[in-house]
Design an enzyme around this catalytic site. Sequence first.
Site, mmCIF file in Angstrom:
data_model
loop_
_atom_site.group_PDB
_atom_site.id
_atom_site.type_symbol
_atom_site.label_atom_id
_atom_site.label_comp_id
_atom_site.label_asym_id
_atom_site.label_seq_id
_atom_site.Cartn_x
_atom_site.Cartn_y
_atom_site.Cartn_z
ATOM 1 N N SER A 41 0.802 -1.225 0.000
ATOM 2 C CA SER A 41 0.000 0.000 0.000
ATOM 3 C C SER A 41 0.835 1.276 0.000
ATOM 4 O O SER A 41 0.326 2.350 -0.314
ATOM 5 C CB SER A 41 -0.952 0.022 1.197
ATOM 6 O OG SER A 41 -0.246 0.193 2.408
ATOM 7 N N LYS A 70 0.740 4.491 6.956
ATOM 8 C CA LYS A 70 0.281 5.353 5.864
ATOM 9 C C LYS A 70 0.960 6.715 6.012
ATOM 10 O O LYS A 70 1.698 6.964 6.962
ATOM 11 C CB LYS A 70 -1.238 5.533 5.896
ATOM 12 C CG LYS A 70 -2.052 4.247 5.926
ATOM 13 C CD LYS A 70 -2.006 3.481 4.628
ATOM 14 C CE LYS A 70 -2.866 2.215 4.721
ATOM 15 N NZ LYS A 70 -2.752 1.381 3.502
#
Length: 265
Positions: free
Chosen positions: A47, A120
């Site tokens: 990701s 993230k």
Amino acid sequence: MTSMTEHTEKKAAGGAWEVIRVVIHALIIAFVIRTFLFQPFNIPSGSMIPTLLVGDYLFVSKFAYGYSRYSFTFSLDLFGNRVFKIGPLPFNGRVLASQPERGDVAVFKLPTDNETDYIKRVIGLPGDHIQVQGGVLYINGEPVKREPAGTIMQPDAYGTERPVRRYKETLPNGVSYYTLDLYDNSPGDNTRDYLVPPGHYFMMGDNRDNSTDSRFLGQVGYVPFENFVGKAEIIFFSHEPDASLLAVWDWPWVIRWDRFFTLLN
């Protein structure tokens, strides 16, 4: 008189205790470092490609944002619901707090279960309006600078290698990094206008079409400051995702030597 045998036994016992003492001290030091200073994490998913690759190992600064219940093993609730402040903004359950900056790569506990570690990039700060339109990120109504940066080869959903568009994105505070755009009109390419609540942050993966992040409110959503574990600082080791580190003879080819000690933006 003490026999030679007794003397030898006492010396051996003393040597064994010295080894045990050194091991105990080493474990205590390792525990303190891991709990309060730096904790190692490995990257299991794609990701955050191209910034982070599957098989990267990195150190996360535990003191960068201060400490909450999620900074410690077993998420010990040492601070309860006490309120601490950074400037005018109140944050619950955190001491020695320092506000995350836009563009930081951070590890946090997934808000939907408060157990799973996610990593993230911090995109939205408390009070920000965040939206994605046509794959372009908007912060407070302004498009974030996005420059084409060629293509890289990445496997698609079926494992087939294909060229993927790469962009250099520059946030309003000057932090730059690369993102990937695998598909047009993917579910995260056109979103509603999100208003980040007080004490929360909006997190996004750099691999924009292959990241479950704050754009998906039912799966991640806004991340409370309390859930932050730390700031990713440096990659200290990296290997190909399908490599076996027990196969020492393969190391020259499966270890990504060029990623060692790479600092993260």
